[in-house]
Write a protein that holds these residues in place. Structure first.
Motif, PDB file in Angstrom:
ATOM      1  N   ASN A  19       0.816  -1.215   0.000  1.00 48.28           N
ATOM      2  CA  ASN A  19       0.000   0.000   0.000  1.00 48.28           C
ATOM      3  C   ASN A  19       0.856   1.275   0.000  1.00 48.28           C
ATOM      4  OD1 ASN A  19      -2.549   1.214  -0.094  1.00 48.28           O
ATOM      5  ND2 ASN A  19      -2.579   1.547   2.117  1.00 48.28           N
ATOM      6  N   ALA A  20       1.802   1.320  -0.930  1.00 42.88           N
ATOM      7  CA  ALA A  20       2.734   2.449  -0.990  1.00 42.88           C
ATOM      8  C   ALA A  20       2.103   3.657  -1.670  1.00 42.88           C
ATOM      9  CB  ALA A  20       3.996   2.038  -1.734  1.00 42.88           C
ATOM     10  N   HIS A  21       2.316   4.823  -1.063  1.00 36.25           N
ATOM     11  CA  HIS A  21       1.910   6.104  -1.644  1.00 36.25           C
ATOM     12  C   HIS A  21       3.134   7.017  -1.620  1.00 36.25           C
ATOM     13  CE1 HIS A  21      -2.530   5.523  -1.531  1.00 36.25           C
ATOM     14  NE2 HIS A  21      -2.203   4.660  -0.583  1.00 36.25           N
ATOM     15  N   ALA A  22       3.457   7.619  -2.760  1.00 34.57           N
ATOM     16  CA  ALA A  22       4.591   8.533  -2.822  1.00 34.57           C
ATOM     17  C   ALA A  22       4.493   9.367  -4.082  1.00 34.57           C
ATOM     18  CB  ALA A  22       5.910   7.758  -2.816  1.00 34.57           C
ATOM     19  N   ASP A  23       5.127  10.539  -4.061  1.00 33.30           N
ATOM     20  CA  ASP A  23       5.186  11.340  -5.282  1.00 33.30           C
ATOM     21  C   ASP A  23       6.412  12.235  -5.239  1.00 33.30           C
ATOM     22  OD1 ASP A  23       4.383  13.957  -3.975  1.00 33.30           O
ATOM     23  OD2 ASP A  23       2.549  12.816  -3.627  1.00 33.30           O
ATOM     24  N   LYS A 202      20.925  13.998   4.239  1.00 32.20           N
ATOM     25  CA  LYS A 202      20.997  15.246   5.001  1.00 32.20           C
ATOM     26  C   LYS A 202      21.739  16.331   4.211  1.00 32.20           C
ATOM     27  CE  LYS A 202      23.535  15.388   8.760  1.00 32.20           C
ATOM     28  NZ  LYS A 202      24.441  16.557   8.586  1.00 32.20           N
ATOM     29  N   GLU A 203      22.753  15.931   3.459  1.00 35.87           N
ATOM     30  CA  GLU A 203      23.583  16.906   2.757  1.00 35.87           C
ATOM     31  C   GLU A 203      23.091  17.198   1.331  1.00 35.87           C
ATOM     32  OE1 GLU A 203      25.722  18.531   4.429  1.00 35.87           O
ATOM     33  OE2 GLU A 203      25.531  17.256   6.187  1.00 35.87           O
ATOM     34  N   PHE A 204      22.489  16.210   0.653  1.00 35.42           N
ATOM     35  CA  PHE A 204      22.250  16.368  -0.782  1.00 35.42           C
ATOM     36  C   PHE A 204      20.791  16.220  -1.215  1.00 35.42           C
ATOM     37  CE2 PHE A 204      26.707  15.106  -0.486  1.00 35.42           C
ATOM     38  CZ  PHE A 204      27.311  16.050  -1.298  1.00 35.42           C
ATOM     39  N   ALA A 205      19.949  15.567  -0.414  1.00 41.32           N
ATOM     40  CA  ALA A 205      18.592  15.251  -0.870  1.00 41.32           C
ATOM     41  C   ALA A 205      17.548  16.200  -0.281  1.00 41.32           C
ATOM     42  CB  ALA A 205      18.237  13.802  -0.515  1.00 41.32           C
ATOM     43  N   ASP A 206      16.427  16.309  -0.998  1.00 46.35           N
ATOM     44  CA  ASP A 206      15.280  17.072  -0.512  1.00 46.35           C
ATOM     45  C   ASP A 206      14.287  16.164   0.208  1.00 46.35           C
ATOM     46  OD1 ASP A 206      16.090  19.520  -1.972  1.00 46.35           O
ATOM     47  OD2 ASP A 206      15.600  18.323  -3.738  1.00 46.35           O
ATOM     48  N   LYS A 207      14.115  14.948  -0.311  1.00 42.85           N
ATOM     49  CA  LYS A 207      13.124  14.003   0.194  1.00 42.85           C
ATOM     50  C   LYS A 207      13.794  12.672   0.524  1.00 42.85           C
ATOM     51  CE  LYS A 207       9.546  16.691  -1.090  1.00 42.85           C
ATOM     52  NZ  LYS A 207       8.742  16.332  -2.274  1.00 42.85           N
ATOM     53  N   ILE A 208      13.119  11.885   1.351  1.00 40.26           N
ATOM     54  CA  ILE A 208      13.534  10.507   1.622  1.00 40.26           C
ATOM     55  C   ILE A 208      12.363   9.577   1.343  1.00 40.26           C
ATOM     56  CG2 ILE A 208      13.993   8.824   3.459  1.00 40.26           C
ATOM     57  CD1 ILE A 208      15.924  10.594   4.719  1.00 40.26           C
ATOM     58  N   TRP A 209      12.656   8.448   0.715  1.00 41.33           N
ATOM     59  CA  TRP A 209      11.760   7.300   0.693  1.00 41.33           C
ATOM     60  C   TRP A 209      12.439   6.236   1.542  1.00 41.33           C
ATOM     61  CZ3 TRP A 209       9.909   6.339  -5.081  1.00 41.33           C
ATOM     62  CH2 TRP A 209       9.128   7.426  -5.482  1.00 41.33           C
ATOM     63  N   TYR A 210      11.827   5.894   2.655  1.00 42.63           N
ATOM     64  CA  TYR A 210      12.418   4.958   3.620  1.00 42.63           C
ATOM     65  C   TYR A 210      11.552   3.701   3.694  1.00 42.63           C
ATOM     66  CZ  TYR A 210      13.901   3.203   8.251  1.00 42.63           C
ATOM     67  OH  TYR A 210      14.353   2.427   9.291  1.00 42.63           O
ATOM     68  N   VAL A 211      12.142   2.546   3.352  1.00 48.05           N
ATOM     69  CA  VAL A 211      11.412   1.275   3.356  1.00 48.05           C
ATOM     70  C   VAL A 211      11.732   0.519   4.640  1.00 48.05           C
ATOM     71  CG1 VAL A 211      10.935  -0.866   2.119  1.00 48.05           C
ATOM     72  CG2 VAL A 211      11.598   1.183   0.841  1.00 48.05           C
ATOM     73  N   LEU A 216       6.448   2.042   2.979  1.00 43.66           N
ATOM     74  CA  LEU A 216       7.253   3.094   2.375  1.00 43.66           C
ATOM     75  C   LEU A 216       6.912   4.420   3.052  1.00 43.66           C
ATOM     76  CD1 LEU A 216       9.244   4.034   0.169  1.00 43.66           C
ATOM     77  CD2 LEU A 216       7.270   4.316  -1.361  1.00 43.66           C
ATOM     78  N   TYR A 217       7.860   4.933   3.864  1.00 37.98           N
ATOM     79  CA  TYR A 217       7.686   6.219   4.532  1.00 37.98           C
ATOM     80  C   TYR A 217       8.310   7.308   3.644  1.00 37.98           C
ATOM     81  CZ  TYR A 217       6.757   3.340   8.650  1.00 37.98           C
ATOM     82  OH  TYR A 217       6.234   2.419   9.537  1.00 37.98           O
ATOM     83  N   THR A 218       7.590   8.386   3.417  1.00 39.70           N
ATOM     84  CA  THR A 218       8.092   9.426   2.525  1.00 39.70           C
ATOM     85  C   THR A 218       7.915  10.804   3.149  1.00 39.70           C
ATOM     86  OG1 THR A 218       5.991   9.811   1.369  1.00 39.70           O
ATOM     87  CG2 THR A 218       7.356   8.012   0.561  1.00 39.70           C
ATOM     88  N   GLY A 219       8.808  11.718   2.789  1.00 38.29           N
ATOM     89  CA  GLY A 219       8.679  13.082   3.276  1.00 38.29           C
ATOM     90  C   GLY A 219       9.971  13.859   3.130  1.00 38.29           C
ATOM     91  N   ILE A 220       9.955  15.071   3.674  1.00 39.92           N
ATOM     92  CA  ILE A 220      11.149  15.910   3.709  1.00 39.92           C
ATOM     93  C   ILE A 220      12.224  15.200   4.528  1.00 39.92           C
ATOM     94  CG2 ILE A 220      12.071  18.111   4.577  1.00 39.92           C
ATOM     95  CD1 ILE A 220      10.348  18.540   2.179  1.00 39.92           C
ATOM     96  N   VAL A 221      13.473  15.317   4.090  1.00 38.32           N
ATOM     97  CA  VAL A 221      14.588  14.609   4.736  1.00 38.32           C
ATOM     98  C   VAL A 221      14.573  14.772   6.250  1.00 38.32           C
ATOM     99  CG1 VAL A 221      17.100  14.648   5.053  1.00 38.32           C
ATOM    100  CG2 VAL A 221      16.132  14.587   2.745  1.00 38.32           C
ATOM    101  N   GLU A 222      14.553  16.004   6.708  1.00 36.40           N
ATOM    102  CA  GLU A 222      14.696  16.267   8.139  1.00 36.40           C
ATOM    103  C   GLU A 222      13.526  15.680   8.936  1.00 36.40           C
ATOM    104  OE1 GLU A 222      17.418  18.682   5.922  1.00 36.40           O
ATOM    105  OE2 GLU A 222      15.253  18.368   5.678  1.00 36.40           O
ATOM    106  N   ASP A 223      12.319  15.716   8.367  1.00 33.38           N
ATOM    107  CA  ASP A 223      11.153  15.137   9.045  1.00 33.38           C
ATOM    108  C   ASP A 223      11.313  13.635   9.218  1.00 33.38           C
ATOM    109  OD1 ASP A 223       9.789  17.518   9.366  1.00 33.38           O
ATOM    110  OD2 ASP A 223       8.679  17.325   7.481  1.00 33.38           O
ATOM    111  N   ILE A 224      11.703  12.947   8.154  1.00 36.68           N
ATOM    112  CA  ILE A 224      11.827  11.483   8.209  1.00 36.68           C
ATOM    113  C   ILE A 224      12.944  11.066   9.158  1.00 36.68           C
ATOM    114  CG2 ILE A 224      12.309   9.395   6.865  1.00 36.68           C
ATOM    115  CD1 ILE A 224       9.561  10.569   6.337  1.00 36.68           C
TER     116      ILE A 224
END
Length: 309
Positions: A19-23, A202-211, A216-224
């Protein structure tokens, strides 16, 4: 959104991710992270429609990937896998030039603007001295950079890289990631890359997809990173169950270094100690008495003495 995952169940006979949701939109740089075997590469193959979804859908520019031809997917996505067949008789320049393949018939000659673009990418990736070298004679790191160069010359709006920094030293790792981020921001590319190192996010990305745990957890790097303590918590690597850490006040990197040092050398309760980093010293407090040490070797000797090792 340019890349969308909706209610997707991803895997083979049973889901690895449910049930993954991401964009992601053009211009985003996203790190795909997770332990080995959780489904990172399977997710990438599903986006490429090399592996059909068990349920749900994946959209590229509003079109379901299962309706796109292989050529259409290649026009949208350039891919670099961590393991790829190496054309033994190709030079670096030959390989990077292949990124233009989808725009020409099978036998083609590059236009001047294409050759200029290839030369620019070779320069950007610090490969000029190797451009006429056969791929079979390259180091793993420079070979990886050449494959990334091929993906860049493809000029697709999405670039996906599976463990792109695995064989690279720190200097080349930073070169690659800076180049990718520059592409994303200056040429409006969507960059999705997988890695085990959250620091890259933390240094290069805007978003994270974390499995994790089939989710699949998704969001802004710092939030995740803040929502999932295990990504940054040094105790993830604890090897002695009997180890109880002391209180440590220090910048994150120094804290991780000290934690690692203590837990691998002292399988016991160190909660009676507290450590505070006051550059360049570590101030250790025990029973209201303070001690100051500058090196980790001094810290090890101090703890050995108080615990009579």
């Amino acid at each position: 959104m340019y890349l969308e995952i909706k209610k997707a169940h991803i895997g083979y006979t049973t889901p690895l991710i449910s049930n993954a949701h991401a964009d992601l939109k053009l211009g985003d740089v996203c790190l795909l992270i997770g332990n080995n075997g959780v489904g990172k590469t399977t997710l990438i193959k599903s986006i490429l429609h090399q592996l059909p979804l068990l349920d749900g859908e994946i959209l590229i520019d509003g079109k379901n990937v299962k309706t796109l031809s292989v050529k259409e997917i290649a026009e949208h996505i350039a891919i670099v896998f961590s393991k790829a067949a190496v054309p033994q008789h190709y030079t670096v320049e030959d390989l990077i030039s292949l990124g233009k393949y989808i725009y020409y018939p099978f036998y083609f000659e590059l236009k001047k603007e294409d050759r200029d673009e290839v030369a620019h990418i070779i320069e950007e990736l610090d490969l000029k001295q190797y451009q006429s070298i056969l791929l079979k004679n390259l180091s793993d790191g420079n070979l990886q950079k050449a494959f990334i160069g091929r993906a860049i010359t493809q000029n697709s709006p999405i670039i996906i890289l599976d463990e792109p920094t695995t064989h690279l030293d720190e200097k080349n790792k930073i070169t690659i990631l800076k180049t990718l981020r520059k592409l994303a921001k200056e040429q409006n590319k969507l960059i999705l890359f997988s890695s085990h190192d959250w620091r890259l996010a933390k240094e290069f990305a805007d978003k994270i997809w974390y499995v994790k745990d089939k989710t699949l957890y998704t969001g802004i790097v710092e939030d995740i990173l803040l929502q999932h303590d295990e990504l940054t918590n040094a105790s993830l690597f604890q090897i002695h169950e009997s180890f109880i850490p002391p209180y440590i006040s220090a910048p994150q990197f120094h804290k991780e270094m000290l934690y690692s040092l203590l837990q691998k050398n002292f399988p016991k309760n160190l909660s009676s100690l507290s450590f505070e980093f006051q550059k360049p010293f570590w101030v250790i407090t025990k029973d209201s008495t303070q001690y100051r040490y500058e090196s980790f070797e001094e810290i090890i000797n101090f703890i050995k003495n108080i615990h009579q090792y």
